[in-house]
Design a protein around this motif. Structure first.
Motif, PDB file in Angstrom:
ATOM      1  N   VAL A 146       0.870  -1.263   0.058  1.00 39.75           N
ATOM      2  CA  VAL A 146      -0.021   0.104  -0.053  1.00 39.75           C
ATOM      3  C   VAL A 146       0.886   1.272   0.001  1.00 39.75           C
ATOM      4  N   PRO A 147       0.189   2.473  -0.493  1.00 45.32           N
ATOM      5  CA  PRO A 147       1.113   3.736  -0.324  1.00 45.32           C
ATOM      6  C   PRO A 147       1.834   4.038   1.026  1.00 45.32           C
ATOM      7  N   TYR A 148       1.060   3.644   2.085  1.00 41.51           N
ATOM      8  CA  TYR A 148       2.099   3.956   3.464  1.00 41.51           C
ATOM      9  C   TYR A 148       1.497   2.754   4.476  1.00 41.51           C
ATOM     10  N   PHE A 149       2.437   1.639   4.596  1.00 38.23           N
ATOM     11  CA  PHE A 149       1.952   0.522   5.407  1.00 38.23           C
ATOM     12  C   PHE A 149       2.176   0.652   6.831  1.00 38.23           C
ATOM     13  N   PRO A 150       3.040   1.507   7.305  1.00 34.69           N
ATOM     14  CA  PRO A 150       2.926   1.477   8.686  1.00 34.69           C
ATOM     15  C   PRO A 150       1.593   2.012   9.440  1.00 34.69           C
ATOM     16  N   VAL A 151       0.756   2.778   8.768  1.00 29.85           N
ATOM     17  CA  VAL A 151      -0.562   3.118   9.388  1.00 29.85           C
ATOM     18  C   VAL A 151      -1.506   1.956   9.523  1.00 29.85           C
ATOM     19  N   LEU A 152      -1.111   0.679   8.690  1.00 27.68           N
ATOM     20  CA  LEU A 152      -1.848  -0.397   8.895  1.00 27.68           C
ATOM     21  C   LEU A 152      -1.682  -1.035  10.334  1.00 27.68           C
ATOM     22  N   VAL A 153      -0.502  -0.823  10.994  1.00 26.98           N
ATOM     23  CA  VAL A 153      -0.236  -1.376  12.384  1.00 26.98           C
ATOM     24  C   VAL A 153       0.089  -0.537  13.334  1.00 26.98           C
ATOM     25  N   MET A 154       0.080   0.699  12.868  1.00 26.47           N
ATOM     26  CA  MET A 154       0.299   1.925  13.965  1.00 26.47           C
ATOM     27  C   MET A 154      -0.731   2.963  13.646  1.00 26.47           C
ATOM     28  N   PRO A 155      -1.927   2.974  13.979  1.00 22.39           N
ATOM     29  CA  PRO A 155      -3.095   4.165  13.280  1.00 22.39           C
ATOM     30  C   PRO A 155      -2.498   5.546  13.895  1.00 22.39           C
ATOM     31  N   ILE A 176       0.274   7.114  12.575  1.00 26.29           N
ATOM     32  CA  ILE A 176       1.540   7.427  12.491  1.00 26.29           C
ATOM     33  C   ILE A 176       1.763   8.226  11.243  1.00 26.29           C
ATOM     34  N   THR A 177       2.577   9.182  11.251  1.00 24.07           N
ATOM     35  CA  THR A 177       2.880   9.775  10.145  1.00 24.07           C
ATOM     36  C   THR A 177       4.242   9.605   9.548  1.00 24.07           C
ATOM     37  N   ALA A 178       4.845  10.112   8.376  1.00 26.66           N
ATOM     38  CA  ALA A 178       6.131   9.898   7.813  1.00 26.66           C
ATOM     39  C   ALA A 178       7.108  10.907   8.904  1.00 26.66           C
ATOM     40  N   GLU A 179       6.476  11.971   9.306  1.00 24.72           N
ATOM     41  CA  GLU A 179       7.247  12.635  10.445  1.00 24.72           C
ATOM     42  C   GLU A 179       7.555  12.036  11.730  1.00 24.72           C
ATOM     43  N   THR A 180       6.405  11.788  12.135  1.00 22.72           N
ATOM     44  CA  THR A 180       6.584  11.033  13.492  1.00 22.72           C
ATOM     45  C   THR A 180       7.305   9.523  13.461  1.00 22.72           C
ATOM     46  N   ALA A 181       7.409   9.063  12.238  1.00 23.47           N
ATOM     47  CA  ALA A 181       7.997   7.591  12.344  1.00 23.47           C
ATOM     48  C   ALA A 181       9.723   8.078  12.157  1.00 23.47           C
ATOM     49  N   LYS A 182      10.133   9.057  12.085  1.00 21.37           N
ATOM     50  CA  LYS A 182      11.594   9.182  11.975  1.00 21.37           C
ATOM     51  C   LYS A 182      12.508   8.356  12.965  1.00 21.37           C
ATOM     52  N   ALA A 183      11.770   8.777  14.297  1.00 21.67           N
ATOM     53  CA  ALA A 183      12.630   8.034  15.549  1.00 21.67           C
ATOM     54  C   ALA A 183      12.680   6.452  15.272  1.00 21.67           C
ATOM     55  N   VAL A 184      11.256   6.011  14.862  1.00 23.24           N
ATOM     56  CA  VAL A 184      11.043   4.469  14.870  1.00 23.24           C
ATOM     57  C   VAL A 184      12.170   3.999  13.684  1.00 23.24           C
ATOM     58  N   SER A 185      12.208   4.840  12.716  1.00 24.09           N
ATOM     59  CA  SER A 185      13.148   4.446  11.509  1.00 24.09           C
ATOM     60  C   SER A 185      14.264   4.214  11.825  1.00 24.09           C
ATOM     61  N   SER A 186      14.966   5.264  12.354  1.00 23.62           N
ATOM     62  CA  SER A 186      16.441   5.322  12.793  1.00 23.62           C
ATOM     63  C   SER A 186      16.412   4.224  13.748  1.00 23.62           C
ATOM     64  N   GLN A 218      18.039   0.052   5.880  1.00 19.75           N
ATOM     65  CA  GLN A 218      17.790   1.517   5.209  1.00 19.75           C
ATOM     66  C   GLN A 218      16.456   1.499   4.700  1.00 19.75           C
ATOM     67  N   ALA A 219      16.303   0.341   3.848  1.00 22.87           N
ATOM     68  CA  ALA A 219      14.840   0.308   3.020  1.00 22.87           C
ATOM     69  C   ALA A 219      13.745   0.187   4.107  1.00 22.87           C
ATOM     70  N   TYR A 220      13.721  -0.523   5.228  1.00 28.01           N
ATOM     71  CA  TYR A 220      12.703  -0.640   6.037  1.00 28.01           C
ATOM     72  C   TYR A 220      12.579   0.639   6.727  1.00 28.01           C
ATOM     73  N   GLY A 221      13.481   1.398   7.049  1.00 30.76           N
ATOM     74  CA  GLY A 221      13.541   2.787   7.611  1.00 30.76           C
ATOM     75  C   GLY A 221      12.934   3.877   6.461  1.00 30.76           C
ATOM     76  N   GLU A 222      13.267   3.517   5.192  1.00 28.65           N
ATOM     77  CA  GLU A 222      12.267   4.643   4.268  1.00 28.65           C
ATOM     78  C   GLU A 222      10.844   4.102   3.950  1.00 28.65           C
ATOM     79  N   MET A 223      10.615   3.034   4.305  1.00 22.26           N
ATOM     80  CA  MET A 223       9.417   2.437   4.145  1.00 22.26           C
ATOM     81  C   MET A 223       8.334   3.328   5.157  1.00 22.26           C
ATOM     82  N   TYR A 224       8.994   3.617   6.399  1.00 18.59           N
ATOM     83  CA  TYR A 224       8.387   4.296   7.438  1.00 18.59           C
ATOM     84  C   TYR A 224       8.159   5.811   7.313  1.00 18.59           C
ATOM     85  N   THR A 225       9.078   6.159   6.431  1.00 17.89           N
ATOM     86  CA  THR A 225       9.423   7.816   6.160  1.00 17.89           C
ATOM     87  C   THR A 225       8.958   8.212   5.036  1.00 17.89           C
TER      88      THR A 225
END
Length: 291
Positions: A138-147, A149-159, A208-215
């Motif tokens: 999907v266009p932004y998969f993190p929101v499927l498991v973490m309602p 969440i945004t690309a901005e707030t996901a930066k810490a998780v991604s890192s 790196q790719a996993y992190g980019e999927m979150y952001t």
């Protein structure tokens, strides 16, 4: 006169070399294997996978389609690649590949991350593809498991995720891979092959790719897709955590609703690798869409 002819030939030769070098320069992170003849289909594997994930698909379609199996550097192999944004670079190379090889309206089929890349490519190059199929991508998969969440707030998780995955010991990596794949493939006999792909992958690139999927949130781009889109979704793996088929369907539909022409199908009991767990249903619905 002879001197001018030699100069002219030198210029032509130089232009040919430059053109060839540009061709290879635009495809530094992907390579392809072409199987069969017919209407072109591009197949893109998912995270920490390899083109061999499509082996059964190839057997079914190689007699009627020209299959372009994409291999991404670092995925299912230990190769190293470099890019500030790895997935964006892969997406750009996919678009360049279609144009440079003059593929006539190919269907692009991607699994998971591959489906995400297919949707992204179709939104930025809406005139070069014929159809898009995304298998649980999907266009932004993190929101499927973490309602929420945004690309901005996901930066810490991604890192944190990028660092953790890059620094895993071989033993921890194997345990993690086996645990993840067990939650993604219900059919036990299909798991070892995918586990091996993950172990062979380059951990730094996968991190790196996993992190980019979150952001990377491409939901705002979906209205730019001009071709028919089919999306397969799954829910059963998340059932024990309170997820229902209806809730997944609504969540995915919310992400896809601005695509002008799309169809969303949710599997009954398949996990993330839908084509492994419900192959008859998957290929039946895919055939209807392609025809």
């Amino acid at each position: 006169m002879k001197t001018n002819k030699i100069k002219w030939m030198s210029v032509v030769f130089l232009m040919a070399i430059l053109k060839l070098s540009n061709l290879y320069a635009s495809q530094e992170l992907i390579s392809t294997t072409i199987v069969g003849k017919g209407k072109p289909i591009i197949l893109i594997h998912g995270m920490a996978c390899a083109p061999e994930v499509w082996d059964e698909f190839v057997e079914k379609y190689k007699t009627k389609n020209e299959l372009h199996l994409v291999r991404i550097k670092g995925f299912g192999n230990g190769e190293k690649g470099e890019a500030n944004h790895y997935l964006e670079a892969v997406k750009n190379e996919l678009i360049a590949y279609v144009k440079e090889n003059k593929l006539n309206k190919p269907t692009l089929i991607g699994h998971s991350m591959g489906g995400f890349l297919g949707l992204w490519a179709a939104s930025e190059a809406p005139d070069i593809f014929g159809r898009i199929v995304s298998v649980d991508g999907v266009p932004y998969f993190p929101v499927l498991v973490m309602p929420g969440i945004t690309a901005e707030t996901a930066k810490a998780v991604s890192s944190q995720m990028t660092t953790a995955m890059s620094n895993m010991s071989p033993e921890a990596a194997m345990a993690n891979q086996e645990m993840m794949i067990a939650s993604m493939i219900a059919t036990e006999s299909k798991r070892p092959k995918v586990v091996e792909m993950g172990i062979k992958s380059n951990p730094a690139i996968i991190g790196q790719a996993y992190g980019e999927m979150y952001t990377t949130d491409i939901r705002p781009l979906m209205d730019k897709i001009k071709v028919p889109v089919l999306v397969f979704g799954s829910w059963a793996a998340y059932g024990p955590y309170g997820t229902t088929k209806e809730s997944v369907e609504k969540n995915m539909d919310d992400q896809l609703k601005t695509i002008p022409e799309y169809k969303l199908l949710i599997a009954e009991g398949a996990y993330h690798f839908i084509f492994y767990d419900e192959p008859e249903w998957f290929y039946s619905e895919l055939e209807k869409f392609l025809n």
